[in-house]
Design a protein around this motif. Structure first.
Motif, short mmCIF file in Angstrom:
data_model
loop_
_atom_site.label_atom_id
_atom_site.label_comp_id
_atom_site.label_asym_id
_atom_site.label_seq_id
_atom_site.Cartn_x
_atom_site.Cartn_y
_atom_site.Cartn_z
N SER A 1 3.85 5.97 11.31
CA SER A 1 2.74 6.81 10.86
C SER A 1 1.86 6.05 9.88
O SER A 1 2.32 5.11 9.21
CB SER A 1 3.27 8.08 10.17
OG SER A 1 4.01 8.88 11.04
N PRO A 2 0.60 6.46 9.73
CA PRO A 2 -0.23 5.90 8.66
C PRO A 2 0.42 6.19 7.31
O PRO A 2 1.00 7.27 7.10
CB PRO A 2 -1.56 6.67 8.80
CG PRO A 2 -1.57 7.16 10.21
CD PRO A 2 -0.14 7.42 10.57
N GLU A 3 0.33 5.27 6.40
CA GLU A 3 1.01 5.41 5.11
C GLU A 3 0.58 6.65 4.36
O GLU A 3 1.38 7.31 3.70
CB GLU A 3 0.75 4.15 4.27
CG GLU A 3 1.45 4.13 2.90
CD GLU A 3 0.67 4.87 1.84
OE1 GLU A 3 1.30 5.41 0.91
OE2 GLU A 3 -0.57 4.92 1.94
N PHE A 4 -0.71 7.01 4.46
CA PHE A 4 -1.26 8.09 3.65
C PHE A 4 -1.06 9.47 4.25
O PHE A 4 -1.42 10.48 3.64
CB PHE A 4 -2.76 7.86 3.44
CG PHE A 4 -3.53 7.73 4.74
CD1 PHE A 4 -3.94 8.85 5.44
CD2 PHE A 4 -3.81 6.47 5.25
CE1 PHE A 4 -4.62 8.71 6.64
CE2 PHE A 4 -4.49 6.35 6.46
CZ PHE A 4 -4.90 7.46 7.16
N LYS B 1 4.92 13.06 9.49
CA LYS B 1 5.90 12.00 9.71
C LYS B 1 7.20 12.55 10.31
O LYS B 1 7.78 11.95 11.22
CB LYS B 1 6.18 11.27 8.40
CG LYS B 1 4.97 10.51 7.86
CD LYS B 1 5.22 9.95 6.48
CE LYS B 1 3.99 9.21 5.97
NZ LYS B 1 4.14 8.71 4.59
N THR C 1 8.07 7.71 9.56
CA THR C 1 7.39 6.93 8.53
C THR C 1 7.05 5.54 9.04
O THR C 1 5.99 4.98 8.73
CB THR C 1 8.28 6.82 7.28
OG1 THR C 1 8.56 8.14 6.79
CG2 THR C 1 7.59 6.02 6.18
N ARG C 2 7.93 4.97 9.86
CA ARG C 2 7.73 3.62 10.36
C ARG C 2 6.45 3.50 11.19
O ARG C 2 5.74 2.49 11.12
CB ARG C 2 8.92 3.19 11.20
CG ARG C 2 8.88 1.75 11.70
CD ARG C 2 10.08 1.47 12.59
NE ARG C 2 11.33 1.82 11.90
CZ ARG C 2 12.51 1.96 12.53
NH1 ARG C 2 12.58 1.79 13.84
NH2 ARG C 2 13.58 2.27 11.84
N GLU D 1 12.70 8.39 8.77
CA GLU D 1 12.51 6.93 8.81
C GLU D 1 11.72 6.53 10.05
O GLU D 1 10.82 5.67 9.98
CB GLU D 1 13.86 6.23 8.78
CG GLU D 1 14.55 6.29 7.42
CD GLU D 1 15.94 5.68 7.45
OE1 GLU D 1 16.49 5.49 8.56
OE2 GLU D 1 16.49 5.41 6.37
#
Length: 249
Positions: free
Chosen positions: A44-47, A53, A41-42, A38
């Protein structure tokens, strides 16, 4: 300097050993968890890929424990792994974190190149101590690989699978705490003897063998693959995986 590094399976056993033997103050990140992912992911770039992550989450959790330096491998290959360190460094600095990023590039088979990179971490030990630290950590990697192979073989073949897993975990913990090569070999030999003494599952003498393939981080990090190897072993399946930590190094 309090240095940390990302998790990838049981590699932390060898990495933390190497850094401690070199006289560094080491912060081992907490085991990878939902919170780790989590956090990564918060920010990091989405892709970006899952390993990136999780690694970023490792750093953030280690910094919560006082880490102010990060050790990361560089390199080249078919994916963006060689750029992880640079991108993660920029993200963490944008978050206002103050730290040093130490990137170990692949030495192209030249040991002196690797040793020089290690010395640039501010280590003041002798060349002999550096070599001894590398040798100990390498033997720990080999011991980890052997214990994981024992788990692949014995878990589907014994009736008390919980006890089998506890023996493997105890072996890994003992290897983590070893600073003597002979004693480390004795630890692994003892685990193998104890496993062979467990009651066999007579109904599964020749278990189904399933090969695991795929991206190396997802293969080696249990959190990333939902502990697939143990899940299969508990179901009576022997895992075949020809990718391991020593091969990666």
């Amino acid at each position: 300097m309090r240095i940390t590094f990302p998790h990838m399976g049981n590699s932390y056993i060898a990495i933390s050993s190497l850094l401690k033997e070199l006289g560094l103050d080491v912060v081992v990140p907490p085991p990878c968890s939902k919170r780790t992912l989590e956090l990564g992911t918060r920010y990091s770039p989405e892709f970006v890929c899952l390993p990136f992550k999780i690694n970023l989450g490792n750093y953030l959790e280690a910094m919560e424990r006082g880490a102010d330096a990060i050790l990361m491998a560089g390199g080249w290959g078919p994916c963006r792994f060689g750029y992880y360190a640079q991108v993660e460094r920029d993200i963490l600095r944008e978050l206002g974190r103050e730290f040093n990023m130490v990137i170990i590039e692949a030495p192209d088979s030249r040991l002196t190149s690797l040793l020089n990179q290690v010395r640039r971490m501010g280590i003041k030990t002798s060349w002999f101590q550096v070599w001894s630290a590398i040798r100990l950590s390498w033997e720990k990697l080999k011991a980890v690989d052997r214990l994981e192979a024992l788990q692949h073989y014995w878990l589907p073949r014994v009736t008390d699978k919980g006890r089998c897993e506890k023996m493997i975990d105890a072996g890994l913990k003992a290897v983590d705490g070893c600073d003597d090569l002979r004693r480390m070999a004795e630890v692994v030999d003892r685990v193998e003897r104890d496993l062979s003494g467990l009651e066999r599952d007579v109904d599964n003498g020749s278990p189904l063998r399933i090969g695991l393939v795929g991206e190396i981080y997802t293969l080696l990090e249990p959190f990333a693959n939902y502990c697939l190897e143990r899940q299969l072993g508990r179901m009576g399946v022997e895992v075949v995986r020809d990718v391991n930590l020593t091969q990666w190094v």
